[in-house]
Design an enzyme around this catalytic site. Sequence first.
Site, PDB file in Angstrom:
ATOM      1  NE  ARG A 216      36.293  45.162  44.844  1.00  0.00           N
ATOM      2  CZ  ARG A 216      37.081  45.518  43.785  1.00  0.00           C
ATOM      3  NH1 ARG A 216      38.335  45.134  43.422  1.00  0.00           N
ATOM      4  NH2 ARG A 216      36.540  46.420  42.748  1.00  0.00           N
ATOM      5  N   GLY A 217      38.944  39.197  47.432  1.00  0.00           N
ATOM      6  CA  GLY A 217      39.227  38.397  48.629  1.00  0.00           C
ATOM      7  C   GLY A 217      39.137  37.033  48.372  1.00  0.00           C
ATOM      8  N   GLY A 241      41.608  42.174  37.144  1.00  0.00           N
ATOM      9  CA  GLY A 241      42.629  43.263  37.109  1.00  0.00           C
ATOM     10  C   GLY A 241      43.965  42.674  37.723  1.00  0.00           C
ATOM     11  N   GLY A 243      45.031  42.791  40.833  1.00  0.00           N
ATOM     12  CA  GLY A 243      44.937  41.728  42.159  1.00  0.00           C
ATOM     13  C   GLY A 243      44.848  40.367  41.495  1.00  0.00           C
ATOM     14  CG  ASP A 272      40.273  52.125  38.261  1.00  0.00           C
ATOM     15  OD1 ASP A 272      40.480  52.160  39.520  1.00  0.00           O
ATOM     16  OD2 ASP A 272      38.975  52.396  37.912  1.00  0.00           O
ATOM     17  NE  ARG A 431      31.852  48.714  39.343  1.00  0.00           N
ATOM     18  CZ  ARG A 431      32.476  48.253  40.519  1.00  0.00           C
ATOM     19  NH1 ARG A 431      33.784  48.644  40.547  1.00  0.00           N
ATOM     20  NH2 ARG A 431      31.890  47.470  41.317  1.00  0.00           N
TER      21      ARG A 431
HETATM   22  N1  LIG Z   1      48.657  40.026  45.739  1.00  0.00           N
HETATM   23  C1  LIG Z   1      47.621  39.054  45.376  1.00  0.00           C
HETATM   24  N2  LIG Z   1      47.666  37.800  45.367  1.00  0.00           N
HETATM   25  C2  LIG Z   1      46.873  36.693  45.375  1.00  0.00           C
HETATM   26  N3  LIG Z   1      45.644  37.240  45.136  1.00  0.00           N
HETATM   27  C3  LIG Z   1      45.184  38.400  45.134  1.00  0.00           C
HETATM   28  C4  LIG Z   1      46.324  39.321  45.278  1.00  0.00           C
HETATM   29  N4  LIG Z   1      45.567  40.675  45.257  1.00  0.00           N
HETATM   30  C5  LIG Z   1      44.071  40.483  45.006  1.00  0.00           C
HETATM   31  N5  LIG Z   1      43.935  39.063  44.843  1.00  0.00           N
HETATM   32  C6  LIG Z   1      42.687  38.335  44.587  1.00  0.00           C
HETATM   33  O1  LIG Z   1      42.390  38.634  43.487  1.00  0.00           O
HETATM   34  C7  LIG Z   1      40.961  38.913  43.400  1.00  0.00           C
HETATM   35  C8  LIG Z   1      40.496  40.446  42.830  1.00  0.00           C
HETATM   36  O2  LIG Z   1      41.599  41.362  43.475  1.00  0.00           O
HETATM   37  P1  LIG Z   1      41.057  42.894  43.149  1.00  0.00           P
HETATM   38  O3  LIG Z   1      42.079  43.649  43.715  1.00  0.00           O
HETATM   39  O4  LIG Z   1      39.811  42.968  44.334  1.00  0.00           O
HETATM   40  O5  LIG Z   1      40.323  43.199  41.928  1.00  0.00           O
HETATM   41  P2  LIG Z   1      41.079  43.325  40.590  1.00  0.00           P
HETATM   42  O6  LIG Z   1      41.873  42.098  40.286  1.00  0.00           O
HETATM   43  O7  LIG Z   1      39.847  43.508  39.619  1.00  0.00           O
HETATM   44  O8  LIG Z   1      41.981  44.710  40.634  1.00  0.00           O
HETATM   45  C9  LIG Z   1      40.627  38.980  44.885  1.00  0.00           C
HETATM   46  O9  LIG Z   1      39.861  37.690  44.964  1.00  0.00           O
HETATM   47  C10 LIG Z   1      41.870  38.843  45.606  1.00  0.00           C
HETATM   48  O10 LIG Z   1      41.594  38.041  46.616  1.00  0.00           O
HETATM   49  O1  LIG Z   2      33.639  47.280  43.214  1.00  0.00           O
HETATM   50  P1  LIG Z   2      33.912  47.935  44.572  1.00  0.00           P
HETATM   51  O2  LIG Z   2      34.394  47.048  45.491  1.00  0.00           O
HETATM   52  O3  LIG Z   2      32.840  48.745  44.922  1.00  0.00           O
HETATM   53  O4  LIG Z   2      35.050  48.824  44.404  1.00  0.00           O
HETATM   54  C1  LIG Z   2      35.142  49.965  43.468  1.00  0.00           C
HETATM   55  C2  LIG Z   2      36.381  50.422  43.056  1.00  0.00           C
HETATM   56  O5  LIG Z   2      36.680  49.335  41.855  1.00  0.00           O
HETATM   57  C3  LIG Z   2      37.022  49.785  41.056  1.00  0.00           C
HETATM   58  O6  LIG Z   2      36.225  50.138  39.750  1.00  0.00           O
HETATM   59  C4  LIG Z   2      38.360  49.199  40.495  1.00  0.00           C
HETATM   60  O7  LIG Z   2      38.039  47.890  40.371  1.00  0.00           O
HETATM   61  P2  LIG Z   2      39.205  46.754  39.819  1.00  0.00           P
HETATM   62  O8  LIG Z   2      40.504  47.106  40.195  1.00  0.00           O
HETATM   63  O9  LIG Z   2      38.735  45.533  40.503  1.00  0.00           O
HETATM   64  O10 LIG Z   2      38.844  46.734  38.396  1.00  0.00           O
HETATM   65  C5  LIG Z   2      37.684  51.314  41.093  1.00  0.00           C
HETATM   66  O11 LIG Z   2      37.580  52.188  40.212  1.00  0.00           O
HETATM   67  C6  LIG Z   2      36.870  51.691  42.325  1.00  0.00           C
HETATM   68  O12 LIG Z   2      37.291  52.680  43.286  1.00  0.00           O
HETATM   69 MG   LIG Z   3      42.286  46.388  40.670  1.00  0.00          MG
END
Ligand SMILES: Nc1ncnc2c1ncn2[C@@H]1O[C@H](COP(=O)(O)OP(=O)(O)O)[C@@H](O)[C@H]1O
Ligand SMILES: O=P(O)(O)OC[C@H]1O[C@](O)(COP(=O)(O)O)[C@@H](O)[C@@H]1O
Ligand SMILES: [Mg+2]
Length: 527
Positions: A216-217, A241, A243, A272, A431
């Site tokens: 993440r990040g 996902g 993000g 989710d 998961r």
């Molecule tokens: N608004 C955004 N703009 C650019 N990159 C993003 C943004 N939100 C999340 N990301 C990047 O996408 C990756 C995954 O985002 P995250 O929210 O952790 O998981 P997911 O996309 O599975 O929901 C991370 O590396 C994060 O830095």
């Molecule tokens: O993987 P981490 O950082 O422990 O975060 C757990 C969270 O990730 C999730 O599995 C969702 O993650 P994504 O949105 O990246 O698929 C949530 O259900 C849960 O709250």
């Molecule tokens: Mg997500």
Amino acid sequence: MDLLIHSPLSRSSPSLSPFLFNSKNTTLNPVFHSLNFDSRNFQIKLLVSRQNHQLIRAQVSDQIVNDDGFVLEDVPHLTNFLPDLPSYPNPLQKSQAYAIVKKTFVSSEDSVAQNIVVQKDTPRGVHFRRAGPREKVYFKSDEVRACIVTCGGLCPGINTVIREIVCGLNYMYGVDNILGIEGGYKGFYSRNTTTLTPKVVNDIHKRGGTFLCTSRGGHDTNKIVDNIQDRGINQVYIIGGDGTQRGAALIYKEVEKRGLPIAVAGIPKTIDNDIAVIDKSFGFDTAVEEAQRAINAAHVEAESVENGVGIVKLMGRYSGFIAMFATLASRDVDCCLIPESPFYLEGRGGLFDFIEQRLKENGHMVIVVAEGAGQEYVAQNMPGVDEKDASGNRLLLDIGLWLTQKIKDHFSKVRKMTINMKYIDPTYMIRAIPSNASDNIYCTLLAQSAVHGAMAGYTGFTVGPVNSRHAYIPIARVTEATNTVKLTDRMWARLLASTNQPSFLNSSDVLQNDITGAINSMNSNSI
Ligand SMILES: Nc1ncnc2c1ncn2[C@@H]1O[C@H](COP(=O)(O)OP(=O)(O)O)[C@@H](O)[C@H]1O
Ligand SMILES: O=P(O)(O)OC[C@H]1O[C@](O)(COP(=O)(O)O)[C@@H](O)[C@@H]1O
Ligand SMILES: [Mg+2]
């Protein structure tokens, strides 16, 4: 592109199609109006507040709009900004596997309807380009240098998607130059790549997690695109996902700005099921199936002791789909709590009353709670905690442990009743497993659709099933809103009917605008 239009909003417009724009973060309850200006083939969307009809935003989008209300939400193509890009016959024409397929290639006119519950005189509505192989490709097989990256949390099936992208590129298009980016977005600029071949990925679909690791990040658009350019990569497959898809949109925009012949394909992933537009995310069914084991265990424990109360916490940061579907599938659950549905503990109609009533009736009960439910209550006991993860997602307080303690305290200290609490937290278990058979097939179609799209020169798209037909969806459409459980949908009503739990919506809630507003906007696609 947002364009402020001061024209008075006329309700007399024949093609005015108001629908509720239930954005998560908007306190207003604006209503999106779409006015179709057929002559100029584009659509102006007006965002108007429900309270005072004040125009909030108008948006001109380059959609293809016909006079029968057919709207094609199109995806970019490399030739949009590289008009002289050469094309080649699709090598699938020589593939023995496709030799007898009646219609090997998808027509450029084929589209997938977003709404399939229609009446005879309603406008045809939004459509997306149908996914699949095209007659022409815009990459020579021996010039393709593809990469795959996985980002965000785990979900069952990620390895199957990786495997099928590699095998699809190799077997269908003769591509053998495929790189794995390790450790999510930051892997582009901070890790070495790994070479992916059908042999390397042969059995990874039998393992949970991601063969490429994730994070993440770390999304830095310029550093990522610099690295893509330096490595000579011309196809980028991004699995993640909401993000991640936002990050993919920024990468696509930067590639377009630099005028690079690079296809950027997003593949939506989340346990989710919080991604909009697509029917459901891959791995979701596997997770719901695995959750049954935890619910069964809680039920066995609870019914084997006096006044047993089993509690199972499932994933679902903002959306309670896993909890809802696992509850519906189980039929052993007495109460399901999700982030979208308010509940309260004390007083008439509260959870404590319901537990006591159910224990008197059956001697045991099972509660399924999504990890994102009741956060406002837990926060009352832990003021000032509002942490986020490296991607900016809210870090949740543990509703499972909090609820278990609250129920224990209530019945031992207030009601002086003996109860036996059994708390199970299988969140990461459900998961981290490999995908089941049906999700494996879903992942195969998803991966192959992404490969067909990139090879055909489409870019800046997210691929996914819309009414069971895979389509290429503009990334903005899947990231503009979060998919959440609609309390006014029949599926939630089915859940309430199956558990007979209280709706927890007392009269003041129902009078509240956002609930009334939601009730008025019964989703026409609700099943
Ligand atoms: N608004 C955004 N703009 C650019 N990159 C993003 C943004 N939100 C999340 N990301 C990047 O996408 C990756 C995954 O985002 P995250 O929210 O952790 O998981 P997911 O996309 O599975 O929901 C991370 O590396 C994060 O830095
Ligand atoms: O993987 P981490 O950082 O422990 O975060 C757990 C969270 O990730 C999730 O599995 C969702 O993650 P994504 O949105 O990246 O698929 C949530 O259900 C849960 O709250
Ligand atoms: Mg997500």
